[in-house]
Design a protein around this motif. Structure first.
Motif, PDB file in Angstrom:
ATOM      1  N   GLY A   1       0.743  -0.691  -0.168  1.00  0.00           N
ATOM      2  CA  GLY A   1       0.050   0.157   0.268  1.00  0.00           C
ATOM      3  C   GLY A   1       0.992   1.129   0.052  1.00  0.00           C
ATOM      4  O   GLY A   1       1.555   1.353  -0.578  1.00  0.00           O
ATOM      5  N   ASN A   2       0.682   2.599   0.324  1.00  0.00           N
ATOM      6  CA  ASN A   2       1.264   3.659   0.488  1.00  0.00           C
ATOM      7  C   ASN A   2       0.618   4.285   1.653  1.00  0.00           C
ATOM      8  O   ASN A   2      -0.674   5.513   1.622  1.00  0.00           O
ATOM      9  CB  ASN A   2       0.512   4.341  -1.239  1.00  0.00           C
ATOM     10  CG  ASN A   2       1.365   5.413  -0.857  1.00  0.00           C
ATOM     11  OD1 ASN A   2       2.946   5.786  -0.493  1.00  0.00           O
ATOM     12  ND2 ASN A   2       1.194   6.723  -2.202  1.00  0.00           N
ATOM     13  N   PHE A   3       0.766   4.031   2.725  1.00  0.00           N
ATOM     14  CA  PHE A   3       0.414   4.872   4.019  1.00  0.00           C
ATOM     15  C   PHE A   3       1.899   5.284   4.534  1.00  0.00           C
ATOM     16  O   PHE A   3       3.180   5.070   5.078  1.00  0.00           O
ATOM     17  CB  PHE A   3       0.295   3.598   5.140  1.00  0.00           C
ATOM     18  CG  PHE A   3      -1.035   2.799   4.739  1.00  0.00           C
ATOM     19  CD1 PHE A   3      -2.241   3.642   4.689  1.00  0.00           C
ATOM     20  CD2 PHE A   3      -0.593   1.316   4.585  1.00  0.00           C
ATOM     21  CE1 PHE A   3      -2.976   2.840   4.165  1.00  0.00           C
ATOM     22  CE2 PHE A   3      -1.843   0.745   4.122  1.00  0.00           C
ATOM     23  CZ  PHE A   3      -2.542   1.298   3.767  1.00  0.00           C
ATOM     24  N   PRO A   4       0.881   6.973   4.801  1.00  0.00           N
ATOM     25  CA  PRO A   4       2.402   7.711   4.695  1.00  0.00           C
ATOM     26  C   PRO A   4       2.867   8.145   6.084  1.00  0.00           C
ATOM     27  O   PRO A   4       2.356   7.272   7.355  1.00  0.00           O
ATOM     28  CB  PRO A   4       1.339   9.423   4.507  1.00  0.00           C
ATOM     29  CG  PRO A   4       0.596   8.924   4.165  1.00  0.00           C
ATOM     30  CD  PRO A   4       0.151   7.821   4.250  1.00  0.00           C
ATOM     31  N   GLY A   5       4.550   7.912   5.895  1.00  0.00           N
ATOM     32  CA  GLY A   5       5.347   7.454   7.603  1.00  0.00           C
ATOM     33  C   GLY A   5       5.609   6.075   7.340  1.00  0.00           C
ATOM     34  O   GLY A   5       6.676   5.537   8.172  1.00  0.00           O
ATOM     35  N   ARG A   6       4.850   5.381   6.446  1.00  0.00           N
ATOM     36  CA  ARG A   6       4.764   3.674   6.953  1.00  0.00           C
ATOM     37  C   ARG A   6       5.358   2.409   5.902  1.00  0.00           C
ATOM     38  O   ARG A   6       6.310   2.011   5.885  1.00  0.00           O
ATOM     39  CB  ARG A   6       3.657   3.024   7.468  1.00  0.00           C
ATOM     40  CG  ARG A   6       4.152   1.577   8.818  1.00  0.00           C
ATOM     41  CD  ARG A   6       3.102   1.923   8.921  1.00  0.00           C
ATOM     42  NE  ARG A   6       1.670   0.718   8.396  1.00  0.00           N
ATOM     43  CZ  ARG A   6       0.455   0.769   8.991  1.00  0.00           C
ATOM     44  NH1 ARG A   6      -0.131   0.814   9.710  1.00  0.00           N
ATOM     45  NH2 ARG A   6      -0.453   0.567   7.593  1.00  0.00           N
ATOM     46  N   THR A   7       4.954   3.377   4.804  1.00  0.00           N
ATOM     47  CA  THR A   7       5.053   2.450   3.513  1.00  0.00           C
ATOM     48  C   THR A   7       5.469   3.416   2.623  1.00  0.00           C
ATOM     49  O   THR A   7       5.058   2.553   1.103  1.00  0.00           O
ATOM     50  CB  THR A   7       3.853   1.498   3.051  1.00  0.00           C
ATOM     51  OG1 THR A   7       2.482   2.549   2.980  1.00  0.00           O
ATOM     52  CG2 THR A   7       4.238   0.240   4.717  1.00  0.00           C
ATOM     53  N   THR A   8       5.246   4.520   1.915  1.00  0.00           N
ATOM     54  CA  THR A   8       5.404   5.108   1.426  1.00  0.00           C
ATOM     55  C   THR A   8       6.509   5.218   0.825  1.00  0.00           C
ATOM     56  O   THR A   8       7.910   6.039   1.883  1.00  0.00           O
ATOM     57  CB  THR A   8       4.659   6.307   1.456  1.00  0.00           C
ATOM     58  OG1 THR A   8       4.151   6.815   1.746  1.00  0.00           O
ATOM     59  CG2 THR A   8       5.127   7.567   0.376  1.00  0.00           C
ATOM     60  N   THR A   9       7.146   4.771  -0.067  1.00  0.00           N
ATOM     61  CA  THR A   9       8.732   4.933  -0.904  1.00  0.00           C
ATOM     62  C   THR A   9       8.516   6.061  -2.083  1.00  0.00           C
ATOM     63  O   THR A   9       7.485   6.729  -2.062  1.00  0.00           O
ATOM     64  CB  THR A   9       9.004   3.820  -2.103  1.00  0.00           C
ATOM     65  OG1 THR A   9       7.735   3.819  -2.715  1.00  0.00           O
ATOM     66  CG2 THR A   9       9.032   2.552  -0.666  1.00  0.00           C
ATOM     67  N   ILE A  10      10.079   6.374  -2.286  1.00  0.00           N
ATOM     68  CA  ILE A  10      10.062   7.982  -3.293  1.00  0.00           C
ATOM     69  C   ILE A  10       9.036   7.060  -4.272  1.00  0.00           C
ATOM     70  O   ILE A  10       8.377   8.715  -4.895  1.00  0.00           O
ATOM     71  CB  ILE A  10      11.395   8.346  -3.194  1.00  0.00           C
ATOM     72  CG1 ILE A  10      12.092   8.799  -1.796  1.00  0.00           C
ATOM     73  CG2 ILE A  10      11.848   8.676  -4.636  1.00  0.00           C
ATOM     74  CD1 ILE A  10      13.387   8.085  -2.154  1.00  0.00           C
ATOM     75  N   PRO A  11       9.193   5.988  -5.046  1.00  0.00           N
ATOM     76  CA  PRO A  11       8.303   6.296  -6.027  1.00  0.00           C
ATOM     77  C   PRO A  11       7.351   6.651  -5.994  1.00  0.00           C
ATOM     78  O   PRO A  11       6.737   7.235  -6.652  1.00  0.00           O
ATOM     79  CB  PRO A  11       8.809   4.594  -6.759  1.00  0.00           C
ATOM     80  CG  PRO A  11       9.861   4.463  -6.099  1.00  0.00           C
ATOM     81  CD  PRO A  11      10.235   5.226  -4.543  1.00  0.00           C
ATOM     82  N   LEU A  12       5.940   6.121  -4.696  1.00  0.00           N
ATOM     83  CA  LEU A  12       5.143   6.459  -4.650  1.00  0.00           C
ATOM     84  C   LEU A  12       4.474   7.760  -4.355  1.00  0.00           C
ATOM     85  O   LEU A  12       3.930   7.996  -4.544  1.00  0.00           O
ATOM     86  CB  LEU A  12       4.616   5.801  -3.006  1.00  0.00           C
ATOM     87  CG  LEU A  12       4.611   3.944  -3.459  1.00  0.00           C
ATOM     88  CD1 LEU A  12       3.552   3.255  -2.237  1.00  0.00           C
ATOM     89  CD2 LEU A  12       3.764   3.184  -4.838  1.00  0.00           C
ATOM     90  N   ALA A  13       5.851   8.431  -3.027  1.00  0.00           N
ATOM     91  CA  ALA A  13       5.570   9.983  -3.317  1.00  0.00           C
ATOM     92  C   ALA A  13       5.657  10.835  -5.003  1.00  0.00           C
ATOM     93  O   ALA A  13       4.571  11.735  -4.772  1.00  0.00           O
ATOM     94  CB  ALA A  13       6.189  10.384  -2.201  1.00  0.00           C
ATOM     95  N   VAL A  14       6.146  10.355  -5.574  1.00  0.00           N
ATOM     96  CA  VAL A  14       6.447  11.127  -7.000  1.00  0.00           C
ATOM     97  C   VAL A  14       4.942  10.680  -7.290  1.00  0.00           C
ATOM     98  O   VAL A  14       4.357  11.359  -8.298  1.00  0.00           O
ATOM     99  CB  VAL A  14       7.231  10.689  -7.598  1.00  0.00           C
ATOM    100  CG1 VAL A  14       7.089  10.923  -9.416  1.00  0.00           C
ATOM    101  CG2 VAL A  14       8.448  10.560  -7.471  1.00  0.00           C
ATOM    102  N   TYR A  15       4.320   9.869  -7.433  1.00  0.00           N
ATOM    103  CA  TYR A  15       3.123   9.392  -8.795  1.00  0.00           C
ATOM    104  C   TYR A  15       1.705  10.026  -7.568  1.00  0.00           C
ATOM    105  O   TYR A  15       0.843  10.215  -8.350  1.00  0.00           O
ATOM    106  CB  TYR A  15       2.834   7.362  -8.138  1.00  0.00           C
ATOM    107  CG  TYR A  15       1.431   7.170  -8.466  1.00  0.00           C
ATOM    108  CD1 TYR A  15       1.484   7.111  -9.840  1.00  0.00           C
ATOM    109  CD2 TYR A  15      -0.041   7.052  -7.619  1.00  0.00           C
ATOM    110  CE1 TYR A  15      -0.582   6.855 -10.835  1.00  0.00           C
ATOM    111  CE2 TYR A  15      -1.235   6.646  -8.166  1.00  0.00           C
ATOM    112  CZ  TYR A  15      -1.306   6.714  -9.708  1.00  0.00           C
ATOM    113  OH  TYR A  15      -1.970   6.216 -10.243  1.00  0.00           O
TER     114      TYR A  15
END
Length: 193
Positions: A157-171
């Motif tokens: 997933g994409n949970f801020p501060g827990r599972t967000t990676t740079i590519p997910l943040a770019v998206y």
């Protein structure tokens, strides 16, 4: 951080597997090699779905982990690491296996005739011989883990501060703040180079 941890996991698991594939003839070796390379050709989202089928709460291994140890892997930071390691490990294994196949086995045989055990031979002869291959594989592995998107978003997933990676943040930034997406992309590009 997760790409670095995933690379360390790949080194711990991948170097011995590459050694087995390069040096130990066993039934099913071609099948194991094929399974190792599947993540290279598998769409990353499909890899994420496969990870959910195996490690999800109702998955083949995940249900047992949850009921026995109370461990849930999907949608956690550990899930990010598993997803990144899954897609990146083939890069390490292929590089190390190639280095092992190219290394002169006579040095290992000489160490054995001089009384060195298997572990000593591996750590003092084999690893130094293939160190450039291990280093190249680790760099490729880390770079692939750093850029992983599909398996990560599907499995962790994409949970801020827990599972967000740079590519997910770019998206995510592309939808709300294209300027931030460009800056993050440039940071990722600089780190990758």
């Amino acid at each position: 951080v997760t790409a670095t941890i995933a690379t360390l996991v790949c080194l711990v698991l991948g170097v011995p597997l590459a050694w087995l594939l390069a040096r130990v003839p066993f039934p099913g070796r071609r099948l194991v090699r094929a399974l190792v390379t599947v993540p290279l050709v598998l769409p990353p989202v499909v890899g994420g779905v496969a990870l959910l089928l195996v490690f999800g709460r109702r998955g083949l291994v995940g249900e047992w982990l949850d009921s026995t140890f109370g461990v849930t892997l999907p949608f956690t930071t550990t899930g990010v690491i598993i997803a990144e390691a899954f897609v990146a490990m083939p890069f390490l294994i292929i590089a190390v296996e190639g280095a092992l196949r190219g290394a002169d086995a006579r040095y290992e045989e000489a160490a054995a005739t001089l009384g060195a055990g298997r572990w000593t031979t591996f750590t003092h002869v084999t690893l130094p011989l293939v160190a450039p291959g291990v280093a190249a594989g680790a760099v490729l592995c880390w770079a692939r883990a750093l850029g992983e998107f599909g398996a990560t978003i599907t499995f962790a997933g994409n949970f801020p501060g827990r599972t967000t990676t740079i590519p997910l943040a770019v998206y995510l930034a592309l939808e709300t703040d294209p300027g931030a997406a460009i800056v993050l992309s440039l940071v990722l590009l600089a780190v990758s180079v």
